[in-house]
Design an enzyme around this catalytic site. Structure first.
Site, PDB file in Angstrom:
ATOM      1  N   ASN A 184       1.676  -1.277  -4.825  1.00  0.00           N
ATOM      2  CA  ASN A 184       0.412  -0.543  -4.794  1.00  0.00           C
ATOM      3  C   ASN A 184      -0.395  -0.867  -6.053  1.00  0.00           C
ATOM      4  N   LYS A 185      -1.711  -0.851  -5.876  1.00  0.00           N
ATOM      5  CA  LYS A 185      -2.660  -1.126  -6.969  1.00  0.00           C
ATOM      6  C   LYS A 185      -2.427  -0.300  -8.213  1.00  0.00           C
ATOM      7  N   ASP A 216      -4.890   3.154   8.619  1.00  0.00           N
ATOM      8  CA  ASP A 216      -6.280   2.739   8.839  1.00  0.00           C
ATOM      9  C   ASP A 216      -6.434   1.219   8.972  1.00  0.00           C
ATOM     10  N   GLU A 251     -17.414  17.678   4.277  1.00  0.00           N
ATOM     11  CA  GLU A 251     -16.450  18.204   3.291  1.00  0.00           C
ATOM     12  C   GLU A 251     -16.990  18.035   1.870  1.00  0.00           C
ATOM     13  N   VAL A 254      -2.458  -6.839  -4.373  1.00  0.00           N
ATOM     14  CA  VAL A 254      -2.160  -7.904  -3.408  1.00  0.00           C
ATOM     15  C   VAL A 254      -3.446  -8.671  -3.155  1.00  0.00           C
ATOM     16  N   GLY A 304       0.828  -1.216   0.000  1.00  0.00           N
ATOM     17  CA  GLY A 304       0.000   0.000   0.000  1.00  0.00           C
ATOM     18  C   GLY A 304       0.852   1.251   0.000  1.00  0.00           C
ATOM     19  N   ALA A 305       0.572   2.129  -0.976  1.00  0.00           N
ATOM     20  CA  ALA A 305       1.303   3.405  -1.061  1.00  0.00           C
ATOM     21  C   ALA A 305       0.366   4.566  -0.775  1.00  0.00           C
ATOM     22  N   GLY A 306      -0.393   4.450   0.321  1.00  0.00           N
ATOM     23  CA  GLY A 306      -1.154   5.593   0.825  1.00  0.00           C
ATOM     24  C   GLY A 306      -0.221   6.407   1.708  1.00  0.00           C
TER      25      GLY A 306
HETATM   26  P1  FAD Z   1      -4.824   4.709   2.380  1.00  0.00           P
HETATM   27  O1  FAD Z   1      -4.634   6.158   2.212  1.00  0.00           O
HETATM   28  O2  FAD Z   1      -6.196   4.128   2.226  1.00  0.00           O
HETATM   29  O3  FAD Z   1      -3.814   3.957   1.387  1.00  0.00           O
HETATM   30  C1  FAD Z   1      -3.882   2.586   1.143  1.00  0.00           C
HETATM   31  C2  FAD Z   1      -3.199   2.300  -0.177  1.00  0.00           C
HETATM   32  O4  FAD Z   1      -3.237   0.879  -0.398  1.00  0.00           O
HETATM   33  C3  FAD Z   1      -3.893   2.937  -1.389  1.00  0.00           C
HETATM   34  O5  FAD Z   1      -2.934   3.518  -2.230  1.00  0.00           O
HETATM   35  C4  FAD Z   1      -4.584   1.761  -2.066  1.00  0.00           C
HETATM   36  O6  FAD Z   1      -4.711   1.912  -3.480  1.00  0.00           O
HETATM   37  C5  FAD Z   1      -3.631   0.620  -1.728  1.00  0.00           C
HETATM   38  N1  FAD Z   1      -4.277  -0.691  -1.760  1.00  0.00           N
HETATM   39  C6  FAD Z   1      -5.441  -1.053  -1.165  1.00  0.00           C
HETATM   40  N2  FAD Z   1      -5.695  -2.347  -1.402  1.00  0.00           N
HETATM   41  C7  FAD Z   1      -4.671  -2.815  -2.155  1.00  0.00           C
HETATM   42  C8  FAD Z   1      -4.352  -4.085  -2.703  1.00  0.00           C
HETATM   43  N3  FAD Z   1      -5.147  -5.152  -2.543  1.00  0.00           N
HETATM   44  N4  FAD Z   1      -3.206  -4.220  -3.423  1.00  0.00           N
HETATM   45  C9  FAD Z   1      -2.378  -3.150  -3.612  1.00  0.00           C
HETATM   46  N5  FAD Z   1      -2.630  -1.935  -3.110  1.00  0.00           N
HETATM   47  C10 FAD Z   1      -3.758  -1.767  -2.393  1.00  0.00           C
HETATM   48  N6  FAD Z   1      -7.477  12.348   7.656  1.00  0.00           N
HETATM   49  C11 FAD Z   1      -6.870  13.405   8.238  1.00  0.00           C
HETATM   50  O7  FAD Z   1      -6.026  13.209   9.134  1.00  0.00           O
HETATM   51  N7  FAD Z   1      -7.145  14.678   7.863  1.00  0.00           N
HETATM   52  C12 FAD Z   1      -8.015  14.972   6.876  1.00  0.00           C
HETATM   53  O8  FAD Z   1      -8.247  16.132   6.550  1.00  0.00           O
HETATM   54  C13 FAD Z   1      -8.685  13.892   6.239  1.00  0.00           C
HETATM   55  N8  FAD Z   1      -9.553  14.127   5.232  1.00  0.00           N
HETATM   56  C14 FAD Z   1     -10.146  13.069   4.593  1.00  0.00           C
HETATM   57  C15 FAD Z   1     -11.024  13.349   3.534  1.00  0.00           C
HETATM   58  C16 FAD Z   1     -11.639  12.302   2.876  1.00  0.00           C
HETATM   59  C17 FAD Z   1     -12.587  12.620   1.725  1.00  0.00           C
HETATM   60  C18 FAD Z   1     -11.383  10.959   3.262  1.00  0.00           C
HETATM   61  C19 FAD Z   1     -12.049   9.810   2.511  1.00  0.00           C
HETATM   62  C20 FAD Z   1     -10.522  10.678   4.300  1.00  0.00           C
HETATM   63  C21 FAD Z   1      -9.894  11.729   4.982  1.00  0.00           C
HETATM   64  N9  FAD Z   1      -9.002  11.498   6.045  1.00  0.00           N
HETATM   65  C22 FAD Z   1      -8.382  12.555   6.664  1.00  0.00           C
HETATM   66  C23 FAD Z   1      -8.672  10.123   6.441  1.00  0.00           C
HETATM   67  C24 FAD Z   1      -7.385   9.665   5.691  1.00  0.00           C
HETATM   68  O9  FAD Z   1      -7.547   9.843   4.302  1.00  0.00           O
HETATM   69  C25 FAD Z   1      -7.058   8.202   5.983  1.00  0.00           C
HETATM   70  O10 FAD Z   1      -6.979   8.023   7.377  1.00  0.00           O
HETATM   71  C26 FAD Z   1      -5.712   7.857   5.328  1.00  0.00           C
HETATM   72  O11 FAD Z   1      -5.866   7.835   3.927  1.00  0.00           O
HETATM   73  C27 FAD Z   1      -5.179   6.498   5.807  1.00  0.00           C
HETATM   74  O12 FAD Z   1      -3.917   6.283   5.218  1.00  0.00           O
HETATM   75  P2  FAD Z   1      -3.400   4.798   4.930  1.00  0.00           P
HETATM   76  O13 FAD Z   1      -2.028   4.933   4.385  1.00  0.00           O
HETATM   77  O14 FAD Z   1      -3.623   3.943   6.123  1.00  0.00           O
HETATM   78  O15 FAD Z   1      -4.373   4.215   3.820  1.00  0.00           O
HETATM   79  P1  NAD Z   2     -17.582   8.955  10.312  1.00  0.00           P
HETATM   80  O1  NAD Z   2     -17.815   7.592  10.845  1.00  0.00           O
HETATM   81  O2  NAD Z   2     -16.817   9.917  11.105  1.00  0.00           O
HETATM   82  O3  NAD Z   2     -18.988   9.631   9.944  1.00  0.00           O
HETATM   83  C1  NAD Z   2     -20.017   8.904   9.318  1.00  0.00           C
HETATM   84  C2  NAD Z   2     -21.354   9.569   9.638  1.00  0.00           C
HETATM   85  O4  NAD Z   2     -22.366   8.893   8.901  1.00  0.00           O
HETATM   86  C3  NAD Z   2     -21.722   9.454  11.126  1.00  0.00           C
HETATM   87  O5  NAD Z   2     -22.021  10.728  11.621  1.00  0.00           O
HETATM   88  C4  NAD Z   2     -22.926   8.516  11.120  1.00  0.00           C
HETATM   89  O6  NAD Z   2     -23.873   8.845  12.115  1.00  0.00           O
HETATM   90  C5  NAD Z   2     -23.505   8.742   9.721  1.00  0.00           C
HETATM   91  N1  NAD Z   2     -24.267   7.583   9.227  1.00  0.00           N
HETATM   92  C6  NAD Z   2     -23.928   6.273   9.277  1.00  0.00           C
HETATM   93  N2  NAD Z   2     -24.905   5.495   8.738  1.00  0.00           N
HETATM   94  C7  NAD Z   2     -25.876   6.352   8.319  1.00  0.00           C
HETATM   95  C8  NAD Z   2     -27.134   6.171   7.682  1.00  0.00           C
HETATM   96  N3  NAD Z   2     -27.593   4.943   7.352  1.00  0.00           N
HETATM   97  N4  NAD Z   2     -27.891   7.249   7.407  1.00  0.00           N
HETATM   98  C9  NAD Z   2     -27.449   8.505   7.730  1.00  0.00           C
HETATM   99  N5  NAD Z   2     -26.271   8.741   8.355  1.00  0.00           N
HETATM  100  C10 NAD Z   2     -25.484   7.681   8.629  1.00  0.00           C
HETATM  101  O7  NAD Z   2     -16.895   8.722   8.868  1.00  0.00           O
HETATM  102  P2  NAD Z   2     -16.110   9.758   7.927  1.00  0.00           P
HETATM  103  O8  NAD Z   2     -16.730  11.097   7.993  1.00  0.00           O
HETATM  104  O9  NAD Z   2     -16.024   9.082   6.595  1.00  0.00           O
HETATM  105  O10 NAD Z   2     -14.655   9.832   8.570  1.00  0.00           O
HETATM  106  C11 NAD Z   2     -13.809   8.671   8.526  1.00  0.00           C
HETATM  107  C12 NAD Z   2     -12.454   8.955   9.150  1.00  0.00           C
HETATM  108  O11 NAD Z   2     -11.744   9.880   8.323  1.00  0.00           O
HETATM  109  C13 NAD Z   2     -12.546   9.577  10.533  1.00  0.00           C
HETATM  110  O12 NAD Z   2     -11.509   9.091  11.328  1.00  0.00           O
HETATM  111  C14 NAD Z   2     -12.359  11.048  10.264  1.00  0.00           C
HETATM  112  O13 NAD Z   2     -11.782  11.722  11.366  1.00  0.00           O
HETATM  113  C15 NAD Z   2     -11.404  11.027   9.081  1.00  0.00           C
HETATM  114  N6  NAD Z   2     -11.602  12.248   8.269  1.00  0.00           N
HETATM  115  C16 NAD Z   2     -11.012  13.389   8.716  1.00  0.00           C
HETATM  116  C17 NAD Z   2     -11.216  14.564   8.016  1.00  0.00           C
HETATM  117  C18 NAD Z   2     -10.567  15.835   8.507  1.00  0.00           C
HETATM  118  O14 NAD Z   2      -9.811  15.780   9.469  1.00  0.00           O
HETATM  119  N7  NAD Z   2     -10.817  16.962   7.879  1.00  0.00           N
HETATM  120  C19 NAD Z   2     -11.995  14.572   6.852  1.00  0.00           C
HETATM  121  C20 NAD Z   2     -12.595  13.383   6.439  1.00  0.00           C
HETATM  122  C21 NAD Z   2     -12.393  12.226   7.165  1.00  0.00           C
END
Ligand code: FAD
Ligand code: NAD
Length: 401
Positions: A37-38, A296, A169, A81, A10-12
């Site tokens: 990575n995928k 994660d 967001e 993977v 994974g290259a997240g």
């Molecule tokens: P990921 O970023 O999910 O990376 C996993 C990698 O593994 C990916 O590149 C994927 O393609 C690869 N992979 C998966 N399965 C396979 C496989 N089978 N084979 C090969 N490669 C694979 N967090 C914050 O702290 N601040 C924020 O502002 C924030 N904003 C967010 C906004 C959104 C819209 C979302 C969805 C999430 C946000 N988060 C934020 C949460 C944050 O994005 C995740 O916690 C973070 O991406 C986790 O990093 P990771 O490296 O564990 O996994």
């Molecule tokens: P979350 O679990 O925080 O929020 C999901 C929301 O969906 C909850 O409020 C829940 O009550 C609602 N929900 C669930 N089932 C529902 C249903 N059937 N009908 C209506 N509402 C329903 O998930 P997220 O917002 O995707 O965040 C995931 C992770 O990513 C968290 O750890 C968060 O902190 C992180 N994240 C951080 C940021 C940031 O720091 N700016 C931005 C995005 C995500």
């Protein structure tokens, strides 16, 4: 003597920053390191909602991985993977190929949790990856074009499930984007609806009152319909069913109801806790030799505290400890325990507005939006250094793919 083999899955945030750490520490020839990575691009997950709405350009969010690896110490392999044999220390790829490892880092990230709600897997859109987010953007554009043909209001009704950080967001980006699409398609803005459905009694249920009130007022002023204490119970192709018996005629449900660890981990006979892999204080997978897990996919709990949340902030800090710990393991040196330092949280609501809590200080509005930009820029700095960051911000880095 054969070089030790390190494989990073994974290259997240987690996998890529750990790779960069290993590049800094290891000497040439000290180990064979492979990052799998995928895709051959790294997507900045914290900006995927912008790709979903079409408010960020693709090349700001998807970065070519080989360009991010600065030396030839880490080899990149684009592959999916499918399995790990922890007894034989073998990784199985979906094309049947296998790879041996001595040290393994699992950083496979998150999946979207749909809780088995009927129709969500099949009919809703997810903010999971670059591709899935791009699919949202393309779909929204198609719905505008379809409305021009038949004037069916369900084409312009955009429902976002969940008012956690991701949901809010996403809604914020739609508030910015829809008027632009209206202009492009010559459709009055009042023909569009953005509806946010949240099961709990407040938006941003895990945030402070000030942020909740500010966000509620801003979104209402922007015309967003907030439905709290309302659960989505089914998603059909052309309507969304709520637990209060109402149906919303809409062809777009963007599901942001929550996340879980990568579902693949469930197939590997590991002892999971709420789908995540528990790790010890050094980020090692308990009871497995030479295996680490971060981000994660992992579950890190310190004594009697709650598990750390699934955030990029946690994944990056873990990678900065895990990379050195892998190198220390190879060298037979002492490992460092992981300690998490929470810097704060900022949620953007479109480009010019945000809410947050940074180093304990509550911020809202344009200042918070600027802070969000600083946080994103800081990630580029950690990833590639100051020159890379500046070039990326000014769009001067060569783009591939
Ligand atoms: P990921 O970023 O999910 O990376 C996993 C990698 O593994 C990916 O590149 C994927 O393609 C690869 N992979 C998966 N399965 C396979 C496989 N089978 N084979 C090969 N490669 C694979 N967090 C914050 O702290 N601040 C924020 O502002 C924030 N904003 C967010 C906004 C959104 C819209 C979302 C969805 C999430 C946000 N988060 C934020 C949460 C944050 O994005 C995740 O916690 C973070 O991406 C986790 O990093 P990771 O490296 O564990 O996994
Ligand atoms: P979350 O679990 O925080 O929020 C999901 C929301 O969906 C909850 O409020 C829940 O009550 C609602 N929900 C669930 N089932 C529902 C249903 N059937 N009908 C209506 N509402 C329903 O998930 P997220 O917002 O995707 O965040 C995931 C992770 O990513 C968290 O750890 C968060 O902190 C992180 N994240 C951080 C940021 C940031 O720091 N700016 C931005 C995005 C995500």
């Amino acid at each position: 003597m054969e070089k030790p083999k390190v494989v990073i899955l994974g290259a997240g945030y987690g996998g890529l920053i750990a790779s960069r750490e290993l590049e800094k520490i290891l000497n040439s020839g000290e180990a064979d390191v492979t990052l799998i990575n995928k895709h051959d691009y790294h997507y900045i997950s914290t900006q995927l909602h912008k790709i979903g709405a079409g408010t960020a350009s693709d090349n700001k969010v998807a970065l070519h991985i080989p360009d991010l690896l600065k030396t030839n110490l880490v080899k990149f392999k684009k592959a999916v993977v499918s399995n790990v044999d922890f007894n034989d220390k073998n990784i199985v790829l979906d094309n049947g190929e296998t790879l041996e490892y001595d040290y393994l880092l699992i950083a496979l990230g998150f999946d979207v949790d749909t809780f088995g709600i009927p129709g969500v897997e099949e009919n809703a859109f997810k903010i999971r990856s670059f591709r899935s987010s791009k699919a949202i953007q393309n779909h929204i554009t198609k719905e505008f074009a379809a409305y021009k043909e038949d004037q069916d209001p369900s084409h312009l009704t955009f429902v976002v499930a969940g008012a956690g950080f991701t949901g809010i967001e996403m809604v914020g980006e739609l508030v910015d984007k829809l008027p632009k699409l209206c202009k492009q398609y010559d459709i009055p803005v009042k023909e569009t609806r953005i509806i946010n459905v949240e099961a709990s009694d407040s938006i941003l249920p895990f945030f402070d009152r000030k942020a909740i009130d500010f966000t509620t007022a801003y979104l209402k002023k922007s015309g967003v319909e907030l439905m709290t204490s309302t659960k989505i119970v089914e998603c059909k192709k052309e309507s969304i069913i709520l637990d209060n018996g109402f149906q919303i005629p809409a062809r777009t449900l963007i599901w942001s109801g929550g996340v879980r660890a990568n579902k693949l981990l469930e197939k590997w006979n590991l002892q999971l806790v709420r789908g995540r892999i528990p790790v010890d204080e050094y980020l090692r997978v308990k009871e497995l030799d030479g295996v680490f897990c971060i981000g994660d996919a992992s579950l890190f709990t310190k004594e009697d505290q709650n598990a750390l949340p699934a955030t990029a902030q946690v994944a990056i800090q873990q990678a900065q400890t895990c990379g050195p710990n892998i190198a220390a393991t190879i060298r037979g040196e002492a490992l460092k325990p992981f300690t998490y330092s929470h810097k704060g949280t900022v949620a953007s609501i479109g480009l010019k507005v945000a809410v947050g809590n940074v180093f304990g200080v509550k911020i809202t509005g344009l200042f918070a939006a600027l802070m969000k930009q600083v946080v994103e820029a800081r990630y580029l700095l950690v990833l590639g250094g100051p020159v890379f960051m500046v070039k990326e911000l000014l769009n001067l880095n060569p783009k591939k793919g």
